[in-house]
Design a protein around this motif. Sequence first.
Motif, PDB file in Angstrom:
ATOM      1  N   ILE A 172     115.996 108.397 -68.158  1.00 40.29           N
ATOM      2  CA  ILE A 172     114.752 107.728 -68.547  1.00 40.29           C
ATOM      3  C   ILE A 172     115.019 106.402 -69.256  1.00 40.29           C
ATOM      4  O   ILE A 172     114.343 105.398 -69.006  1.00 40.29           O
ATOM      5  CB  ILE A 172     113.880 108.650 -69.429  1.00 40.29           C
ATOM      6  N   ASP A 173     116.023 106.370 -70.157  1.00 39.25           N
ATOM      7  CA  ASP A 173     116.305 105.115 -70.876  1.00 39.25           C
ATOM      8  C   ASP A 173     116.698 104.003 -69.910  1.00 39.25           C
ATOM      9  O   ASP A 173     116.270 102.847 -70.057  1.00 39.25           O
ATOM     10  CB  ASP A 173     117.424 105.333 -71.897  1.00 39.25           C
ATOM     11  N   VAL A 174     117.519 104.332 -68.914  1.00 39.10           N
ATOM     12  CA  VAL A 174     117.930 103.335 -67.918  1.00 39.10           C
ATOM     13  C   VAL A 174     116.721 102.891 -67.094  1.00 39.10           C
ATOM     14  O   VAL A 174     116.559 101.707 -66.776  1.00 39.10           O
ATOM     15  CB  VAL A 174     119.034 103.900 -67.000  1.00 39.10           C
ATOM     16  N   ALA A 175     115.871 103.847 -66.742  1.00 40.93           N
ATOM     17  CA  ALA A 175     114.663 103.516 -65.982  1.00 40.93           C
ATOM     18  C   ALA A 175     113.764 102.576 -66.781  1.00 40.93           C
ATOM     19  O   ALA A 175     113.157 101.648 -66.227  1.00 40.93           O
ATOM     20  CB  ALA A 175     113.909 104.790 -65.615  1.00 40.93           C
ATOM     21  N   GLY A 226     113.030  98.681 -65.625  1.00 37.83           N
ATOM     22  CA  GLY A 226     111.673  98.573 -65.099  1.00 37.83           C
ATOM     23  C   GLY A 226     111.357  99.592 -64.023  1.00 37.83           C
ATOM     24  O   GLY A 226     110.222  99.653 -63.533  1.00 37.83           O
ATOM     25  N   LEU A 227     112.342 100.395 -63.633  1.00 40.81           N
ATOM     26  CA  LEU A 227     112.103 101.423 -62.612  1.00 40.81           C
ATOM     27  C   LEU A 227     111.107 102.486 -63.082  1.00 40.81           C
ATOM     28  O   LEU A 227     110.528 103.202 -62.269  1.00 40.81           O
ATOM     29  CB  LEU A 227     113.428 102.105 -62.220  1.00 40.81           C
ATOM     30  N   GLU A 264     104.403 106.153 -61.795  1.00 47.37           N
ATOM     31  CA  GLU A 264     103.298 106.238 -60.832  1.00 47.37           C
ATOM     32  C   GLU A 264     103.486 107.428 -59.896  1.00 47.37           C
ATOM     33  O   GLU A 264     102.532 108.166 -59.606  1.00 47.37           O
ATOM     34  CB  GLU A 264     103.209 104.953 -60.028  1.00 47.37           C
ATOM     35  N   ILE A 265     104.720 107.638 -59.431  1.00 42.33           N
ATOM     36  CA  ILE A 265     105.007 108.756 -58.530  1.00 42.33           C
ATOM     37  C   ILE A 265     104.743 110.087 -59.222  1.00 42.33           C
ATOM     38  O   ILE A 265     104.110 110.996 -58.660  1.00 42.33           O
ATOM     39  CB  ILE A 265     106.466 108.683 -58.033  1.00 42.33           C
ATOM     40  N   VAL A 287     103.616 108.988 -70.412  1.00 39.58           N
ATOM     41  CA  VAL A 287     103.438 107.580 -70.071  1.00 39.58           C
ATOM     42  C   VAL A 287     104.352 106.743 -70.965  1.00 39.58           C
ATOM     43  O   VAL A 287     104.420 106.968 -72.175  1.00 39.58           O
ATOM     44  CB  VAL A 287     101.973 107.147 -70.264  1.00 39.58           C
ATOM     45  N   SER A 288     105.057 105.782 -70.376  1.00 37.38           N
ATOM     46  CA  SER A 288     105.983 104.949 -71.145  1.00 37.38           C
ATOM     47  C   SER A 288     105.307 103.661 -71.595  1.00 37.38           C
ATOM     48  O   SER A 288     104.245 103.277 -71.102  1.00 37.38           O
ATOM     49  CB  SER A 288     107.207 104.601 -70.288  1.00 37.38           C
ATOM     50  N   VAL A 289     105.977 102.974 -72.525  1.00 35.38           N
ATOM     51  CA  VAL A 289     105.444 101.708 -73.010  1.00 35.38           C
ATOM     52  C   VAL A 289     105.398 100.675 -71.890  1.00 35.38           C
ATOM     53  O   VAL A 289     104.475  99.849 -71.830  1.00 35.38           O
ATOM     54  CB  VAL A 289     106.289 101.191 -74.201  1.00 35.38           C
ATOM     55  N   ARG A 290     106.377 100.711 -70.974  1.00 36.19           N
ATOM     56  CA  ARG A 290     106.384  99.754 -69.867  1.00 36.19           C
ATOM     57  C   ARG A 290     105.159  99.943 -68.979  1.00 36.19           C
ATOM     58  O   ARG A 290     104.603  98.978 -68.444  1.00 36.19           O
ATOM     59  CB  ARG A 290     107.670  99.900 -69.047  1.00 36.19           C
ATOM     60  N   GLN A 291     104.750 101.181 -68.796  1.00 39.69           N
ATOM     61  CA  GLN A 291     103.552 101.440 -68.000  1.00 39.69           C
ATOM     62  C   GLN A 291     102.304 100.936 -68.715  1.00 39.69           C
ATOM     63  O   GLN A 291     101.434 100.311 -68.101  1.00 39.69           O
ATOM     64  CB  GLN A 291     103.405 102.940 -67.718  1.00 39.69           C
TER      65      GLN A 291
END
Length: 203
Positions: free
Chosen positions: A25-28, A32-33, A39-40, A65-69
Amino acid sequence: SVVGAEALARWNHPTRGLLSPGYFIDVAEETGLIIGLGEIVLRMACRQGKTWLDEGRGMPLAVNVSVRQLEQPGFTDQVLQILKETGFPADQLELEVTETVAMANPEITQSTTQPLREAGVRFAIDDFGTGYSSLAYLQKLPFDTFKIDRSFIWGLGSEDSNRLIVQTILAMAQSLNFDVVAEGVETVEQQQFLRDNGCATAQ
């Protein structure tokens, strides 16, 4: 009785087997992945939720939900579109945001969550107790549920400080009209303590 479920991502790695989010998850997030991955996961969860609903086994589903989302333009519209596509009711979806993310970006959190809450989507503060919550923000942010971090639950049987912290969180949640979920409940002793102190839901 079962009152809900949470979607948890796992990576079925070709050589290392099934990996928990701690491995990827941290790498994602950094690459930005997480935006596409999130979404998936949301679409799969809503599709599964609709299947259970059609089978007469409907229940609320929680999705992280992540902060990037949250920072992604159009995130609110994306969630509403997925609900429309899958037919999963908005009031059966709960989106989980970690306490650290919620408190670090209160303005973004507020602007993103408010229209979704108006549509019926519920929001939970995940890993509560591990971040740096501002009581002023807690009153303003549109959340419905506290999820007490498992690190406090694990120590309920042996550490007085953990018991006091959990009792304080439960009292605060009750006064602010939040629902509470205790994460990582694994023993009868933990369950009984939580029940005695007014926590009705365990994970």
